[in-house]
Design an enzyme around this catalytic site. Structure first.
Site, short mmCIF file in Angstrom:
data_model
loop_
_atom_site.label_atom_id
_atom_site.label_comp_id
_atom_site.label_asym_id
_atom_site.label_seq_id
_atom_site.Cartn_x
_atom_site.Cartn_y
_atom_site.Cartn_z
N ASP A 103 3.41 -2.33 -12.99
CA ASP A 103 2.10 -2.09 -12.40
C ASP A 103 1.09 -2.98 -13.12
O ASP A 103 1.43 -3.68 -14.07
CB ASP A 103 1.73 -0.61 -12.48
N ASP A 277 7.01 5.24 -6.33
CA ASP A 277 7.31 5.48 -7.75
C ASP A 277 6.58 6.74 -8.14
O ASP A 277 5.55 7.08 -7.57
CB ASP A 277 6.76 4.34 -8.63
#
Ligand SMILES: [Zn+2]
Length: 391
Positions: A103, A277
């Site tokens: 991320d 996720d």
């Protein structure tokens, strides 16, 4: 059939497109990345500190995991991206040779860092570990991810809570757009894909504008951010419908960040999402909550101390093929470390098997008809847990 999307680091092909009758936007695809090919819709377990807590890479493979997420913010602070780069990159460092998505750190900077100051150039924040002051800009967040060497990097963004006032959302969304362009300009690794993030909160107009803006940039994939927070399921689904409506014929993969409760996954797949996720399955496992078809078992409940059955009869995981509910209940009471490993193996196996069932149903053309049965298998997971996302 839509032509595959191909870039220097990624190839995405929708192998089962949504039916033309409009009954669902669910689709199955193959996503080829530098460290392997995965099937979508897919769930990515979260390895915050370059480890999915309590599991080895072999355990992870055994659960069915094919791609994992690692957190840029955490690895930047500890042990440091430059150290990981010197040691051969994140894959070698953590012993996982499959695909990894990192991320951008935007979410953690906003949710974990103290003394956060956002300006147009970037964000200054204090480390949650030792109070030291750091600064992330789109260029720096990109450089950190290039050093880590993930298969997929994500553009730096400014997430806000879904329920924030409209002017706050509008401001953060506009900044996210400028930062998306800067992240792309800074990104040079041809063996690493980069995804852009759509923001826009729960406002239909802002969400649609953001989806159009991000989709117009040459990213390799599109993340839907700023959801899986404090919104209701209905609000989230409406925002998704707006964003995916804009992306309708876009050939790139779509990733909804932070969603992990199986019942919610079914609905997001139905609305056209390919990647997910969440820390949720692993976090609740460590608290003794084991997901089983139709619901959950709380292994801290003493009723299980005398239960010789496996947690789930037909489950192939490390826990269920060898141990009883009684044994796991005992391990939790004794605070034995093995409890966390076994419970995490089970919940990830359940989640990844659930995604495989969704894919099989889509391939068979049966997803619209199977949706309610899939929701029943998912059980009802409380919204409170859903809100506890990637920390
Ligand atoms: Zn199991």
């Amino acid at each position: 059939m839509t032509a595959p999307f191909v870039s220097s680091a990624l190839r995405y092909e929708v192998t089962t497109p949504p039916p033309t009758d409009g009954s669902t936007r669910a689709r199955v695809g193959q996503l080829a990345l530098p460290h392997g090919t995965i099937e979508t819709p897919q769930f990515m377990p979260v390895g915050t500190n370059a480890t999915v807590k309590a599991l080895t890479p072999d355990d992870l493979r055994d659960t069915g995991a094919s791609i994992i997420l690692a957190n840029t913010y955490h690895l930047y602070l500890r042990p440091g991206h430059e150290r990981i780069e010197r040691l051969g990159g994140l894959h070698r460092f953590m012993g996982w040779n499959g695909p990894i998505l990192t991320d951008s750190g935007g979410y953690q900077v906003v949710s974990l860092g103290d003394l956060r100051v956002v300006d147009d150039d970037g964000v200054t924040f204090r480390s949650h570990l030792d109070g030291s002051v750091h600064r992330f800009t789109p260029e720096h967040a990109t450089a950190v991810q290039e050093a880590l060497g993930s298969d997929v990097a994500v553009a730096f963004d400014q997430p806000v809570y879904p329920s924030s006032p409209r002017d706050v959302v509008a401001d953060a969304t506009a900044r996210t757009h400028r930062w998306a362009e800067r992240s792309l300009a800074a990104h040079g690794r041809v063996d690493q894909a980069m995804f852009g993030i759509v923001q826009g909160g729960l406002d239909r107009e802002l969400r649609a504008e953001s989806a159009s803006f991000i989709a117009a940039l040459p990213f390799d994939g599109v993340c839907i951010g700023g959801l899986a927070g404090d919104e209701t399921a209905e609000q989230r689904e409406e925002a998704l419908d707006v964003a995916i409506g804009v992306l309708a014929d876009d050939p790139r993969p779509r990733y909804l960040m932070g969603l992990g409760s199986p019942a919610d996954l079914v609905e997001a797949v139905h609305r056209g999402i390919d990647l997910f996720d969440s820390v949720l399955p692993a976090r609740v496992a460590r608290n003794g909550q084991l997901w089983v078809p139709g619901g959950r078992l709380n292994l801290r409940n003493r009723v299980f101390l005398d239960d010789p059955n496996p947690v789930q009869e037909d489950c192939p995981c490390l826990l269920c093929r060898q141990f009883s509910r009684a044994y796991l209940a005992h391990l939790f009471r004794a605070k034995e470390l093995l409890a966390y490993r076994l419970a995490t193996c089970h919940n990830l196996t359940f989640t990844l098997d659930f995604m495989a069932r969704i894919r099989a149903s889509i391939r068979a053309g049966a997803f619209p008809a199977d949706r309610s049965a899939l929701r029943s298998r998912a059980g009802r997971i409380s919204g409170g847990e859903v809100a506890e996302q990637s920390a």
